[in-house]
Enzyme design. Structure first.
Site, PDB file in Angstrom:
ATOM      1  N   CYS A  94       2.337  -4.224 -32.386  1.00 12.63           N
ATOM      2  CA  CYS A  94       2.755  -3.700 -30.856  1.00 12.63           C
ATOM      3  C   CYS A  94       2.718  -2.253 -30.934  1.00 12.63           C
ATOM      4  O   CYS A  94       1.590  -1.784 -30.675  1.00 12.63           O
ATOM      5  CB  CYS A  94       4.136  -4.431 -30.725  1.00 12.63           C
ATOM      6  SG  CYS A  94       4.506  -4.372 -28.796  1.00 12.63           S
ATOM      7  N   ARG A 128       6.357  -3.703 -17.527  1.00 13.66           N
ATOM      8  CA  ARG A 128       6.234  -4.387 -19.028  1.00 13.66           C
ATOM      9  C   ARG A 128       5.693  -5.757 -18.970  1.00 13.66           C
ATOM     10  O   ARG A 128       5.951  -6.711 -17.878  1.00 13.66           O
ATOM     11  CB  ARG A 128       7.817  -4.566 -19.657  1.00 13.66           C
ATOM     12  CG  ARG A 128       8.356  -3.241 -19.739  1.00 13.66           C
ATOM     13  CD  ARG A 128       9.708  -3.303 -20.649  1.00 13.66           C
ATOM     14  NE  ARG A 128       9.021  -3.318 -22.053  1.00 13.66           N
ATOM     15  CZ  ARG A 128       8.777  -2.197 -22.903  1.00 13.66           C
ATOM     16  NH1 ARG A 128       8.639  -1.111 -22.369  1.00 13.66           N
ATOM     17  NH2 ARG A 128       8.218  -2.656 -24.120  1.00 13.66           N
ATOM     18  N   HIS A 194       5.056 -10.230 -31.425  1.00 15.35           N
ATOM     19  CA  HIS A 194       6.353 -10.333 -32.276  1.00 15.35           C
ATOM     20  C   HIS A 194       6.642 -11.851 -32.543  1.00 15.35           C
ATOM     21  O   HIS A 194       6.031 -12.741 -32.213  1.00 15.35           O
ATOM     22  CB  HIS A 194       7.600  -9.762 -31.523  1.00 15.35           C
ATOM     23  CG  HIS A 194       7.222  -8.366 -31.105  1.00 15.35           C
ATOM     24  ND1 HIS A 194       7.126  -7.374 -32.018  1.00 15.35           N
ATOM     25  CD2 HIS A 194       6.823  -7.645 -30.054  1.00 15.35           C
ATOM     26  CE1 HIS A 194       6.997  -6.219 -31.475  1.00 15.35           C
ATOM     27  NE2 HIS A 194       6.970  -6.210 -30.268  1.00 15.35           N
TER      28      HIS A 194
HETATM   29  N1  GLN Z   1       6.574   1.289 -27.078  1.00 17.39           N
HETATM   30  C1  GLN Z   1       5.315   0.325 -26.916  1.00 17.39           C
HETATM   31  C2  GLN Z   1       5.356  -0.190 -25.696  1.00 17.39           C
HETATM   32  O1  GLN Z   1       6.338  -0.368 -24.956  1.00 17.39           O
HETATM   33  C3  GLN Z   1       5.199  -0.417 -28.046  1.00 17.39           C
HETATM   34  C4  GLN Z   1       6.535  -1.593 -27.534  1.00 17.39           C
HETATM   35  C5  GLN Z   1       6.917  -2.447 -28.986  1.00 17.39           C
HETATM   36  O2  GLN Z   1       6.452  -2.272 -30.239  1.00 17.39           O
HETATM   37  N2  GLN Z   1       7.329  -3.859 -28.747  1.00 17.39           N
HETATM   38  O3  GLN Z   1       4.099  -0.686 -25.053  1.00 17.39           O
END
Ligand code: GLN
Length: 246
Positions: A94, A128, A194
C-alpha cells in the site's frame, strides 16, 4: 537448513491493518520447512545495508506516516535499488507500493520521492478506494487467486517496466479504472492489499520465500507444499465474502 535474512523497514511508522502479520507468516513458513529467519528492524536513522538481506518488507501507512519517513527513505534509496538489482525479494504494501515507485503526490499535494524499484507513479485521487479485493494473479508461469483488503486514496499507474501483480476480479485495484492491481519487477512485489495479505495467500508467501532462499545462494529452489487446508479454506471464505458484498 538455511537462515533467511529479512529486513522489516520502518516497523514503527508503516504498519496499518496488522500488516506486520506478514512477517510472522514468512517466518513460520520457513520454520515449517526446517529453515529459519532473522528479522532486522530498520527504522529512521538506521542504516540499510543491501548485502545484509534476502528479503525486504515494508507495510502500509497513512499519508502522514509516509511524510515522516520520506526523507530518511530517500537516504536509503540507493542501497534499496542495489538490493533489488542484486535479486533481493521485496514485498511493499500500500503506502509501500507507492514509495517503491518514482513518486507519490499525496492528499496534501506534497510530492514524495519514491525509491524507483517499481516503474510506477501515484497521485492522490478524490475518494478513498476501500473494500475487499479478489485478483487473478500471475507471477512467472504461476497463476493463482489472491484475496485481500484495500483502503487507499492513491491512484497508481504502471510504466512499461512493471507488470501487474494481477487482474482485478473484485474491488478497485491500482486506480479503479485500469483493472490491474499491484506491480512486479525483478523480485519486487508491490500491492495495495492488506489483510494482512500473506496468511490467506500461501502461494504468494512461498513465491517470496523461494526468491529469498535462491538469493541466499541456494540456487534454484522449490519449496515442498505445506498442505495448506486451513489457509485455503480461509482464502475461499474471503473470496465468498468479497463476492457477496457490494
Ligand atoms: N497513504 C496512502 C493512501 O492513502 C497509503 C494508505 C495505506 O497504506 N493503506 O493511498
Amino acid at each position: 537448513m538455511t537462515t533467511v535474512r529479512i529486513c522489516h523497514l520502518y516497523p514503527d511508522n508503516m504498519n496499518i491493518y496488522g500488516d506486520r502479520g506478514n512477517i510472522s507468516v514468512l517466518i513460520k513458513r520457513l520454520e515449517w520447512r526446517g529453515h529459519s529467519a532473522i528479522v532486522t528492524r530498520v527504522g529512521i536513522g538506521e542504516e540499510f545495508l543491501p548485502g545484509d538481506f534476502d528479503l525486504c518488507y515494508l507495510g502500509g501507512g497513512q499519508d502522514r506516516d509516509q511524510n515522516i519517513i520520506a526523507s530518511d527513505l530517500a537516504n536509503k534509496a540507493a542501497g534499496i535499488r542495489s538490493a533489488a538489482s542484486d535479486g533481493v525479494a521485496f514485498l511493499w504494501v500500500c503506502g509501500g507500493i507507492q514509495l517503491a515507485g518514482h513518486e507519490y503526490t499525496d492528499s496534501y499535494g506534497t510530492t514524495l520521492p519514491g525509491v524507483g524499484i517499481l516503474d510506477l507513479e501515484t497521485v492522490a485521487g478524490e475518494e478513498r478506494l476501500i473494500g475487499d479485493v479478489v485478483l487473478d494473479a500471475n507471477i512467472g508461469d504461476d497463476s493463482f487467486t489472491i484475496v485481500g483488503y484495500e483502503n487507499h486514496i492513491g491512484r497508481t499507474y504502471l510504466g512499461p517496466d512493471a507488470r501487474p501483480l494481477g487482474t482485478v476480479i473484485k474491488g478497485f485495484g491500482n486506480n479503479g479504472t485500469s483493472g490491474d492491481e499491484g506491480a512486479v519487477q525483478q523480485r519486487v512485489i508491490g500491492t495495495y492489499l492488506h489483510g494482512p495479505l500473506l496468511p490467506k495467500n500461501p502461494i504468494l508467501a512461498d513465491e517470496l520465500l523461494t526468491w529469498s532462499l535462491e538469493h541466499r545462494s541456494l540456487g534454484k529452489t522449490s519449496l515442498e507444499p505445506l498442505g495448506d487446508d486451513f489457509t485455503e479454506a480461509a482464502q475461499a471464505r474471503a473470496i465468498e465474502r468479497a463476492h457477496a458484498k457490494r
